[in-house]
Design a protein around this motif. Structure first.
Motif, PDB file in Angstrom:
ATOM      1  N   UNK A 177     -13.441   7.026  -6.560  1.00  0.00           N
ATOM      2  CA  UNK A 177     -13.961   7.953  -5.546  1.00  0.00           C
ATOM      3  C   UNK A 177     -13.741   7.438  -4.127  1.00  0.00           C
ATOM      4  N   UNK A 178     -13.510   6.133  -3.975  1.00  0.00           N
ATOM      5  CA  UNK A 178     -13.273   5.541  -2.646  1.00  0.00           C
ATOM      6  C   UNK A 178     -11.795   5.461  -2.304  1.00  0.00           C
ATOM      7  N   UNK A 179     -10.933   5.956  -3.172  1.00  0.00           N
ATOM      8  CA  UNK A 179      -9.488   5.900  -2.926  1.00  0.00           C
ATOM      9  C   UNK A 179      -8.865   7.284  -3.110  1.00  0.00           C
ATOM     10  N   UNK A 180      -9.513   8.281  -2.532  1.00  0.00           N
ATOM     11  CA  UNK A 180      -8.994   9.640  -2.620  1.00  0.00           C
ATOM     12  C   UNK A 180      -7.901   9.860  -1.577  1.00  0.00           C
ATOM     13  N   UNK A 181      -6.974  10.738  -1.896  1.00  0.00           N
ATOM     14  CA  UNK A 181      -5.834  10.952  -1.022  1.00  0.00           C
ATOM     15  C   UNK A 181      -4.716   9.982  -1.354  1.00  0.00           C
ATOM     16  N   UNK A 182      -3.709   9.966  -0.497  1.00  0.00           N
ATOM     17  CA  UNK A 182      -2.545   9.150  -0.783  1.00  0.00           C
ATOM     18  C   UNK A 182      -2.273   8.107   0.275  1.00  0.00           C
ATOM     19  N   UNK A 183      -1.568   7.071  -0.129  1.00  0.00           N
ATOM     20  CA  UNK A 183      -1.096   6.050   0.795  1.00  0.00           C
ATOM     21  C   UNK A 183       0.257   5.553   0.284  1.00  0.00           C
ATOM     22  N   UNK A 184       1.192   5.396   1.204  1.00  0.00           N
ATOM     23  CA  UNK A 184       2.520   4.889   0.883  1.00  0.00           C
ATOM     24  C   UNK A 184       2.822   3.747   1.835  1.00  0.00           C
ATOM     25  N   UNK A 185       3.295   2.635   1.290  1.00  0.00           N
ATOM     26  CA  UNK A 185       3.628   1.461   2.081  1.00  0.00           C
ATOM     27  C   UNK A 185       5.027   0.999   1.716  1.00  0.00           C
ATOM     28  N   UNK A 186       5.805   0.624   2.723  1.00  0.00           N
ATOM     29  CA  UNK A 186       7.147   0.096   2.480  1.00  0.00           C
ATOM     30  C   UNK A 186       7.486  -0.904   3.572  1.00  0.00           C
ATOM     31  N   UNK A 187       8.347  -1.844   3.233  1.00  0.00           N
ATOM     32  CA  UNK A 187       8.740  -2.824   4.235  1.00  0.00           C
ATOM     33  C   UNK A 187       9.727  -3.829   3.676  1.00  0.00           C
ATOM     34  N   UNK A 188      10.055  -4.794   4.507  1.00  0.00           N
ATOM     35  CA  UNK A 188      10.975  -5.836   4.099  1.00  0.00           C
ATOM     36  C   UNK A 188      11.221  -6.800   5.231  1.00  0.00           C
ATOM     37  N   UNK A 189      11.894  -7.888   4.897  1.00  0.00           N
ATOM     38  CA  UNK A 189      12.178  -8.900   5.902  1.00  0.00           C
ATOM     39  C   UNK A 189      13.032 -10.006   5.327  1.00  0.00           C
ATOM     40  N   UNK A 190      12.743 -11.227   5.713  1.00  0.00           N
ATOM     41  CA  UNK A 190      13.559 -12.370   5.302  1.00  0.00           C
ATOM     42  C   UNK A 190      13.235 -12.779   3.867  1.00  0.00           C
ATOM     43  N   UNK A 191      12.076 -13.394   3.624  1.00  0.00           N
ATOM     44  CA  UNK A 191      11.688 -13.735   2.254  1.00  0.00           C
ATOM     45  C   UNK A 191      11.277 -12.496   1.479  1.00  0.00           C
ATOM     46  N   UNK A 192      10.456 -11.661   2.099  1.00  0.00           N
ATOM     47  CA  UNK A 192      10.087 -10.378   1.486  1.00  0.00           C
ATOM     48  C   UNK A 192      11.248  -9.417   1.698  1.00  0.00           C
ATOM     49  N   UNK A 193      12.237  -9.481   0.815  1.00  0.00           N
ATOM     50  CA  UNK A 193      13.448  -8.687   1.012  1.00  0.00           C
ATOM     51  C   UNK A 193      13.162  -7.186   1.012  1.00  0.00           C
ATOM     52  N   UNK A 194      12.257  -6.767   0.170  1.00  0.00           N
ATOM     53  CA  UNK A 194      11.908  -5.359   0.119  1.00  0.00           C
ATOM     54  C   UNK A 194      10.709  -5.144  -0.764  1.00  0.00           C
ATOM     55  N   UNK A 195       9.814  -4.241  -0.340  1.00  0.00           N
ATOM     56  CA  UNK A 195       8.665  -3.911  -1.168  1.00  0.00           C
ATOM     57  C   UNK A 195       8.234  -2.483  -0.856  1.00  0.00           C
ATOM     58  N   UNK A 196       7.626  -1.845  -1.845  1.00  0.00           N
ATOM     59  CA  UNK A 196       7.126  -0.488  -1.684  1.00  0.00           C
ATOM     60  C   UNK A 196       5.984  -0.276  -2.667  1.00  0.00           C
ATOM     61  N   UNK A 197       5.005   0.510  -2.255  1.00  0.00           N
ATOM     62  CA  UNK A 197       3.904   0.839  -3.141  1.00  0.00           C
ATOM     63  C   UNK A 197       3.323   2.191  -2.743  1.00  0.00           C
ATOM     64  N   UNK A 198       2.801   2.895  -3.716  1.00  0.00           N
ATOM     65  CA  UNK A 198       2.224   4.216  -3.476  1.00  0.00           C
ATOM     66  C   UNK A 198       1.017   4.385  -4.380  1.00  0.00           C
TER      67      UNK A 198
END
Length: 674
Positions: A177-198
């Motif tokens: 009930x505390x996580x209603x709606x949506x969230x999308x996260x994406x990014x990347x860099x040197x060590x963190x070459x790429x990440x995404x979550x939804x």
């Protein structure tokens, strides 16, 4: 053995603190209406925790050394994984071995295969019978959905059971009930070459809410001290769901589950019976697993409630030196009630069935390869009010029966004294045990091979050094004495101090066995026995200061003195550790976060070293995060990690691994909510 040059001796805690105070002096930013955190210092001290007493209680009333990492702490720290988040906690030692491995423990005995820390995710134990510990690289959650991480330093065995020797970590996610709606996260860099979550959450009826999530990442390799690539890049994908429903006015049902799959690359050096008697291989660990948890809670009255939890968990891991499959079934019942005005009682019972398949590899064998262990347990704890609003005594014990050491009793006595509302003094005496792992009971490990006609081995045959488990029906034992003090001198400052003395007995140690001629080589066994005693003592400080409504400082300090390393089973812990986090609201839409950490010099047990140890220099590092919200639904951030040096070393794996350094890194991140 190649070692990186020592850090300048001028970089010491005094320099660390000077940088922190420099930040205070150089931050006269306007924004009287801005807030660094959602909760005030007083609210944080009164945040509800459940791990100490298996019931809701204020953090300030807890009779244990407990620290809470909030969701806001996770967000503003810029961390991308659970182990790095635990660096905030005083009393914990968190060392990154390479791109995909960590060594984590509380109050000493840190190693890749640390075995005295019990870890839960939403009440689900994450554990491998291989070494009675945690594979941190596969313990992943969507950090956006974490409500808090409760960390108990010191034994928690009275409620949580065996292996909760040096601490308990409970990762608690938000209700659906505390996580209603949506969230999308994406990014990347040197060590963190790429990440995404939804993640998306929605109401599924008047009294039912649900969410589902998916995430994945790819992380680059680190480097050796020589500058060569370490071959430890890796990638993971994970998904899951949670449904919370109120079936009646008194009943709540939660159903949640997760699935993960990943490929973890690593370069290993494994012993062989042919020249040059050690082989460097590029290996990929294939890991996968899943779990399904159901929890039913019923309110019986205003002072009584019950909880029943069922868990099914499976995992697989296949790599060059171990091949594991585990199936875990866990049933846990708990009843909390008040008896009169002076007794607050929690009791419960549980059953756990762990079935494993541990296949033979070139360096590790088991007899038997498959085993099923049944664990039965019951506990009772009573919090007794002795003097109204002043003095409480908590007595309790857990009784367990396992198939290795039989019955284990783990009692505790805790006292809380509150001379004034904002001052809490507590003391505790408790016993905890760690039951033997599969390697200790049934395993035979090829540690290394001493070449023939060498200084260490003048014979014409190679000598194979092996560790051999001996089922001696003995658990490791801890008697812990603890003392703590929490107080708020003002409404904007909180201080939490804890001290302890740990007395260990029956610790695992290797003892020289009788050499045996095997035809083409000589086997030199080292028996894994439980006959080592040791002591450790130390102190921990956590302080928070809301300097202004736009600036908050969090300080953590750890002092540890231990002789656990005397038998060479683990390395020497850092004596001093300091963490200083500064959260600044530059404007209503811009945040700046700085995190300084100092870790004293230490050493690791390392089989490839002539003397069995590997020295690690002290280091000082800085993480920085800058975030901007151009609109309420969108956040852009950039995070720099380990910014003060191009790289530094934190740990090395005890066997089969090579020294690796943690590099400076930068990544960008976009978060959108809808």
């Amino acid at each position: 053995m190649t070692r990186r040059p020592k850090t300048s001796p001028g970089i010491r805690p005094c320099c660390f603190m000077a940088l922190g105070f420099l930040l205070l002096l150089c931050s006269p930013l306007r924004a009287s209406e801005q807030e660094v955190v959602d909760l005030s210092i007083e609210d944080l001290m009164n945040i509800n925790v459940t791990s100490v007493g298996k019931k809701e209680q204020n953090l300030s009333d807890s009779t244990a050394a407990v620290f809470v990492i909030t969701n806001q702490d996770l967000k503003r720290s810029g961390v991308t994984n659970i182990p790095d988040a635990l660096r905030m906690v005083p009393g914990l030692t968190v060392s990154r071995i390479d791109s995909n491995k960590w060594a984590v423990n509380s109050r000493g005995a840190t190693s890749r295969f640390a075995d005295k820390l019990l870890v839960f995710i939403d009440g689900r134990t994450v554990y491998t019978p291989f070494f009675s510990g945690v594979y941190w690289e596969v313990q992943d959650v969507m950090l956006e959905d974490v409500d808090r991480i409760e960390v108990i330093r010191g034994p928690g065995a009275t409620l949580w059971g065996a292996n909760a020797v040096n601490g308990v970590i409970n990762i608690i996610t938000k209700q659906a009930s505390d996580t209603q709606g949506g969230v999308v996260t994406a990014g990347g860099g040197t060590t963190e070459e790429g990440f995404a979550e939804a993640r998306y959450g929605a109401a599924m009826g008047d009294a039912t809410h649900g969410r589902f999530y998916a995430k994945g990442f790819k992380r680059d390799e680190f480097e050796r001290p020589s500058g060569e690539g370490a071959g430890d890049d890796w990638e993971m994908v994970q998904g899951g769901f949670r449904v919370d429903t109120r079936t009646t006015a008194r009943d709540t049902l939660t159903i949640q589950g997760d699935l993960y799959d990943g490929e973890i690359n690593q370069e290993l050096v494994l012993p062989t019976l042919t020249p040059p008697y050690a082989e460097s291989i590029d290996d990929t660990a294939d890991v996968s697993g899943g779990n399904l948890l159901t929890r039913w809670q019923r309110v019986l009255s205003s002072t009584s409630d019950i909880t029943l939890q069922l868990l099914y968990d499976v995992s697989e891991r296949e790599e060059a030196f171990t091949n594991e499959e585990k199936e875990n079934i866990d049933v846990d019942f708990q009843h909390h009630f008040k008896a009169g005005d002076r007794h607050d009682i929690v009791w419960g019972a549980g059953y756990q069935r762990i079935h494993d398949e541990l296949a033979e590899t070139s360096v590790l064998t088991y007899s038997p390869e498959s085993r099923t262990d049944d664990l039965f347990s019951a506990f009772l704890q009573d919090e007794i009010l002795l003097i109204d609003r002043k003095l409480w005594l908590t007595l309790g014990s857990k009784v367990e029966h396992n198939e290795s050491t039989g019955y284990e009793v783990q009692p505790s006595a805790r006292l809380l004294f509150s001379p004034r509302p904002n001052h809490k003094l507590w003391a505790a005496v408790s016993r905890a045990v760690r039951t033997p792992s599969r390697v200790e009971r049934d395993g035979e490990v090829m540690l290394y091979v001493v070449p023939p006609m060498s200084t260490e081995n003048p014979s014409p045959l190679p000598v194979v050094v092996t560790g051999i488990g001996v089922d001696d029906e003995q658990s490791e034992e801890l008697i812990a004495y603890e003392l703590g003090y929490r107080f708020m001198p003002t409404s904007t400052v909180s201080v939490d101090i804890a001290g302890y003395y740990h007395d260990y007995d029956h610790l695992r140690v290797t003892r020289l066995g009788t050499p045996e001629f095997k035809g083409t080589y000589i086997e030199q066994p080292f028996l894994l026995l439980h006959e080592f005693s040791s002591q450790a003592y130390g102190g921990e400080l956590a302080a928070a200061w809301q300097v202004t409504d736009w600036l908050k400082e969090d300080l953590a300090y750890t002092y540890l003195n231990s002789d656990l390393e005397e038998e060479g089973q683990v390395g020497r812990e850092p004596t001093h550790q300091v963490s200083l986090r500064s959260a600044v609201d530059v404007t209503k839409t811009v945040e700046l976060d700085l995190w300084f950490r100092y870790v004293d010099d230490s050493s690791a047990a390392y089989a490839a070293s002539p003397d069995g140890t590997y020295e690690i220099d002290s280091y000082l590092t800085l993480d920085a995060r800058l975030a901007w919200r151009p609109m309420p639904a969108l956040e852009l951030s950039v995070v720099g990690q380990n910014l003060l040096e191009s790289s530094h070393q934190e740990y090395v794996m005890e066997n089969y691994g090579l020294p690796t350094e943690v590099p400076r890194s930068v990544y960008g991140k976009i978060t959108y909510r809808f």
